[in-house]
Design an enzyme around this catalytic site. Structure first.
Site, PDB file in Angstrom:
ATOM      1  N   LYS A 129       0.852  -1.191   0.000  1.00 54.28           N
ATOM      2  CA  LYS A 129       0.000   0.000   0.000  1.00 54.28           C
ATOM      3  C   LYS A 129       0.890   1.244   0.000  1.00 54.28           C
ATOM      4  CE  LYS A 129      -4.376   1.028   2.249  1.00 54.28           C
ATOM      5  NZ  LYS A 129      -5.142   0.852   3.496  1.00 54.28           N
TER       6      LYS A 129
HETATM    7  O1  G3P Z   1      -9.133   1.974   4.294  1.00 59.44           O
HETATM    8  C1  G3P Z   1      -8.984   3.279   4.765  1.00 59.44           C
HETATM    9  C2  G3P Z   1      -9.628   3.407   6.084  1.00 59.44           C
HETATM   10  O2  G3P Z   1      -8.957   2.650   7.039  1.00 59.44           O
HETATM   11  C3  G3P Z   1      -9.828   4.786   6.549  1.00 59.44           C
HETATM   12  O3  G3P Z   1     -11.018   4.753   7.228  1.00 59.44           O
HETATM   13  O4  G3P Z   1     -12.700   5.494   8.806  1.00 59.44           O
HETATM   14  O5  G3P Z   1     -10.288   6.106   9.144  1.00 59.44           O
HETATM   15  O6  G3P Z   1     -11.606   7.155   7.319  1.00 59.44           O
HETATM   16  P1  G3P Z   1     -11.418   5.949   8.173  1.00 59.44           P
END
Ligand code: G3P
Length: 215
Positions: free
Chosen positions: A87
């Protein structure tokens, strides 16, 4: 559409995997920290533990932000296990690193994508996956699902093989909307996945069937 779980929590990964619907896992440094996984050795071991639970791609994020650092880390991550996808953040050196790793046959996931322009660059660099963060766009009053739709259209129009991996999904409705928008993959925590199971009419209908059976 593929279903990935977005967590570094091994119990959650096992639970989703036991449902028989899991196609892979995405992680990031925040998710690893949330599980208290610290130190390079523990982090690398944790990725292998995840790969041993799930059959499918497991995204492991680089920490370096310069080209040399990213490719060094990326190659080391890819050597850990054949299921690892490296990633890489959507930055200038990240695009160069994606090109380099792609040319070496290493799968990549371009993360922190918030615009169609960024998605075009990721696809041109040969990324296996592009990860638009829809929840974080919604947080700042932009329509995250609309971005998924836009990227899917562009990729289809031009035949880019990069898969659209809808990320930063916060609820079950996001999953449904991303499916409608044509996302190739959705990744989200366990809760929105389990949320797809629930409907009050299923619960009351089942209760009535069982009551009638027992009469
Ligand atoms: O895959 C990306 C994710 O982990 C981010 O999620 O909820 O932190 O915006 P969030």
């Amino acid at each position: 559409m593929k279903f990935f779980i977005d967590t570094a929590n091994l119990d959650h990964i096992r639970e989703a995997n036991d449902l028989g619907i899991l196609d892979g896992v995405t992680t990031n440094p925040s998710l690893m920290a949330k599980e208290g996984i610290k130190g390079q050795e523990n982090i690398l071991k944790h990725y292998v533990d995840i790969c041993n639970i799930v059959d499918g791609d497991v995204s492991a994020e680089v920490i370096a932000t310069d080209f040399e650092g990213m490719i060094k880390e990326g190659e080391a991550l890819a050597e850990l296990h054949p299921q690892i996808v490296v990633k890489i953040p959507m930055i200038k050196d990240g695009i160069k690193a994606i090109r380099y790793l792609t040319d070496k046959g290493i799968k990549t996931n371009c993360t922190l994508v918030f615009s169609a322009g960024q998605a075009i660059l990721a696809a041109k660099a040969g990324a296996t996956y592009v990860s638009p963060f829809i929840g974080r766009l919604d947080d700042i009053s932009f329509d995250g699902v609309e971005l998924i739709e836009q990227i899917v259209n562009i990729y289809n129009l031009h035949g880019f093989p990069t898969e659209v991996l809808a990320a930063s999904i916060r609820n079950s409705m996001h999953i449904i909307k991303c499916a409608e928008a044509g996302a190739d993959v959705v990744t989200c925590p366990l809760e929105p996945i389990m949320g797809l199971l629930s409907h009050p009419l299923t619960d009351s209908g089942l209760a009535k069937f069982l009551a009638d059976h027992n009469k």
